[in-house]
Write an enzyme that holds these catalytic residues in place. Structure first.
Site, PDB file in Angstrom:
ATOM      1  N   LYS A 159       0.661  -1.371  -0.082  1.00  0.00           N
ATOM      2  CA  LYS A 159      -0.078   0.065   0.081  1.00  0.00           C
ATOM      3  C   LYS A 159       0.758   1.207  -0.092  1.00  0.00           C
ATOM      4  O   LYS A 159       0.366   2.101  -0.711  1.00  0.00           O
ATOM      5  CB  LYS A 159      -0.969   0.122   1.134  1.00  0.00           C
ATOM      6  CG  LYS A 159      -1.912  -1.151   1.127  1.00  0.00           C
ATOM      7  CD  LYS A 159      -3.031  -1.046   2.257  1.00  0.00           C
ATOM      8  CE  LYS A 159      -4.005  -2.288   1.964  1.00  0.00           C
ATOM      9  NZ  LYS A 159      -4.849  -2.370   0.835  1.00  0.00           N
ATOM     10  N   GLU A 247      -9.342  -4.304  -1.455  1.00  0.00           N
ATOM     11  CA  GLU A 247      -8.987  -5.994  -1.751  1.00  0.00           C
ATOM     12  C   GLU A 247      -9.679  -6.929  -0.537  1.00  0.00           C
ATOM     13  O   GLU A 247      -9.324  -7.011   0.525  1.00  0.00           O
ATOM     14  CB  GLU A 247      -7.540  -5.856  -1.678  1.00  0.00           C
ATOM     15  CG  GLU A 247      -6.792  -7.199  -2.589  1.00  0.00           C
ATOM     16  CD  GLU A 247      -6.901  -8.393  -1.736  1.00  0.00           C
ATOM     17  OE1 GLU A 247      -7.739  -9.204  -2.316  1.00  0.00           O
ATOM     18  OE2 GLU A 247      -6.432  -8.435  -0.630  1.00  0.00           O
ATOM     19  N   CYS A 281      -6.582 -14.698   1.058  1.00  0.00           N
ATOM     20  CA  CYS A 281      -7.833 -14.140   0.385  1.00  0.00           C
ATOM     21  C   CYS A 281      -7.967 -14.718  -0.864  1.00  0.00           C
ATOM     22  O   CYS A 281      -8.971 -15.131  -1.318  1.00  0.00           O
ATOM     23  CB  CYS A 281      -7.944 -12.715   0.423  1.00  0.00           C
ATOM     24  SG  CYS A 281      -6.275 -11.904  -0.467  1.00  0.00           S
ATOM     25  N   GLU A 459      -4.068  -3.588  -6.674  1.00  0.00           N
ATOM     26  CA  GLU A 459      -2.844  -3.485  -5.924  1.00  0.00           C
ATOM     27  C   GLU A 459      -1.816  -3.709  -6.999  1.00  0.00           C
ATOM     28  O   GLU A 459      -1.813  -4.789  -7.963  1.00  0.00           O
ATOM     29  CB  GLU A 459      -2.660  -4.252  -4.819  1.00  0.00           C
ATOM     30  CG  GLU A 459      -3.889  -4.063  -3.918  1.00  0.00           C
ATOM     31  CD  GLU A 459      -3.367  -3.129  -2.750  1.00  0.00           C
ATOM     32  OE1 GLU A 459      -2.596  -2.171  -2.914  1.00  0.00           O
ATOM     33  OE2 GLU A 459      -4.019  -3.334  -1.648  1.00  0.00           O
TER      34      GLU A 459
END
Length: 486
Positions: A159, A247, A281, A459
């Site tokens: 990030k 996300e 994830c 991302e």
């Protein structure tokens, strides 16, 4: 016990709040540190620091920013093993993973954006002999990053890298479950020469996230976490028209066709379900296997899964570590019991591991269910643990329809030796991150993010850098201005 706090204006910041919480080692239940909970005064201090830092950082040339980011990369790589050990204590993941992946891939992303920073440029176009316009890509200002607990330092780097490369400042909130390595990253950025205030860390629970999403001086929020929470973050951010990147979660399909290399497909299914003890994830938790190779696939999967080593995360031989918390362990075990009750057949695993000194940790054996139905809750709902569902299919069109029958759309994979089929199927799958004859690789150059309820924005990759900028258009008049008024 040591008290950890925030990182504001280039230094540890004690803060105004007397409230604190304790973080625990998932592998043994022992406390790691007491952590200060930020209040609104602490948040305002971070905001004011970020404003000052932004003025300095955004005025620097892209080459100057690039050099500082690359210095941070060098320090991160030099301290890889030290940071990995802290990440293991915080998360419970195996040290072999943290050393090979977490810090390394995060540093790769910073290096990638450090290289891209000087390439940010506008456009120029003549309109006629008296006019032309040009555009500038300018930073947004102060950006907020809200991290998850499965890859704490990697997410902080993912990030911060594009945000800082584009000239922004960032206030980062790590998960309260894993608050330690973000502080180390902040220290490393400062050591590399990042101006004070450009990267701040504020600690705390959801209340800190609410402060970030509500604050009018925050221009963008990048969030990683569960889909329901993401919707709340996005809704709160909309009240002040913040840009967002989300996300979120997934229930991803891994499709194994009859011509797949069996060993490779089983390996991918194991990586897609048991890496980081299933707390990923993008996990491919719905494994669709063609009926003609189903029995062979299941037999090999059982044998290899039962050889996996569950143990102390700091042991280099450990392959399956500890789940993040007692609460999460309970949720995973509950999902396993629900799967048993639904009629699925437990192939292997399905229990809490307590032997070999693991009784105080949050360890669950890698678990595989077969004879699953698409309607079963463990097939439909994200579990975020080492729980795999294996489903049988017959036809290509059928498996595409079933793979897409989910609210999520984060990832997907196809194993086949038929190149035409691989591309044909992937093009019809509703997912943002796809692999052919592979699973899990996420290089810095590749944009990643979800379809449907799995997220908004991306991302990594070139397009992410642009999303941390705003375009200013400038029209230039070369001749006298003609007014319509006398």
């Amino acid at each position: 016990m040591e008290m950890k706090t925030h990182y504001i204006d280039g230094a540890m910041y004690i803060g105004c709040s007397e409230e604190h919480f304790t973080t625990y080692n998932p592998a043994n239940g022992e406390p790691l540190a007491n952590i200060k909970q930020a209040n609104q005064s602490d948040m305002e201090a971070a905001i004011e620091s970020a404003k000052r830092g932004f003025e300095v950082w955004s005025a620097m040339t892209a080459i100057e920013r690039s050099r500082i980011l690359n210095k941070a990369v060098a320090i991160l790589r030099e301290r890889n093993d030290e940071l990995a050990a802290l990440e293991v204590a915080d998360t419970g993941k195996p040290i072999q993973e943290a050393i090979a992946v977490d810090i390394t891939t995060g540093a790769d992303v910073i290096e990638y954006y450090a290289g891209l920073a000087p390439s940010l440029q506008g456009e120029q176009q003549p309109l006629n002999e008296n006019q032309f316009f040009y555009t500038r890509r300018e930073p947004l200002g102060i950006c907020a990053g809200i991290g998850a607990w499965n890859y704490p330092i990697q997410i902080a780097m993912w990030k911060s890298a594009p945000a800082l490369a584009a000239g922004n400042a960032m206030i980062f909130k790590p998960s309260e479950e894993t608050p330690l390595t973000a502080l180390k990253l902040a220290e490393i950025y400062s050591e590399a020469g990042l101006p004070d205030g450009v990267f701040n860390v504020v600690q705390g629970d959801y209340r800190v996230g609410q402060m970030l999403t509500a604050h009018p001086d925050i221009a963008k929020v990048s969030f990683t976490g569960e889909s329901g929470t993401g919707k709340v973050v996005m809704g709160d951010s909309a009240k002040t028209l913040k840009q967002v990147t989300m996300e979120l979660g997934g229930k991803s399909p891994l499709i194994v066709f009859d011509d797949a290399k069996l060993d490779d497909a089983v390996s991918a299914a194991m990586v897609a379900n048991f890496y980081t003890q299933g707390e990923v994830c993008t996990n491919g938790t719905r494994v669709f296997v063609h009926e003609s190779i189903y029995d062979d696939f299941v037999a090999q999967l059982k044998t290899r899964t039962e050889k996996l080593v569950v143990g102390d995360p700091l042991d280099e031989n450990t392959q399956i570590g500890a789940l993040i918390s007692k609460e999460h362990e309970s949720k995973v075990l509950s999902a396993i019991e629900s799967a048993k009750a639904s009629g699925a057949t437990l192939l292997t695993g399905g229990y809490k591991v307590t032997d070999n000194g693991l009784q105080n940790g949050n360890f669950v054996a890698p678990t595989v269910f077969i004879d699953c139905d698409d309607s079963m809750s463990h097939v439909q709902q994200e579990i975020f643990g080492p729980v795999m569902s294996v489903l049988k299919f017959s036809e290509e069109a059928e498996v595409i329809e079933r793979a897409n029958d989910t609210d999520y759309g984060l990832a997907a994979g196809v194993f086949t030796q038929n190149l035409s089929r691989a591309h044909r199927v992937i093009h019809k799958i509703q997912a943002g991150i796809c692999w052919v004859n592979a699973w899990g690789d996420s290089p810095a150059e590749m944009p990643v993010g979800g379809y449907k309820q799995s997220g908004i924005g991306r991302e990594n990759g070139v397009e992410t850098l642009k999303h941390y900028t705003q375009t200013k258009s400038v029209l230039v008049q070369l001749s006298d201005f003609e007014s319509p008024y006398a």
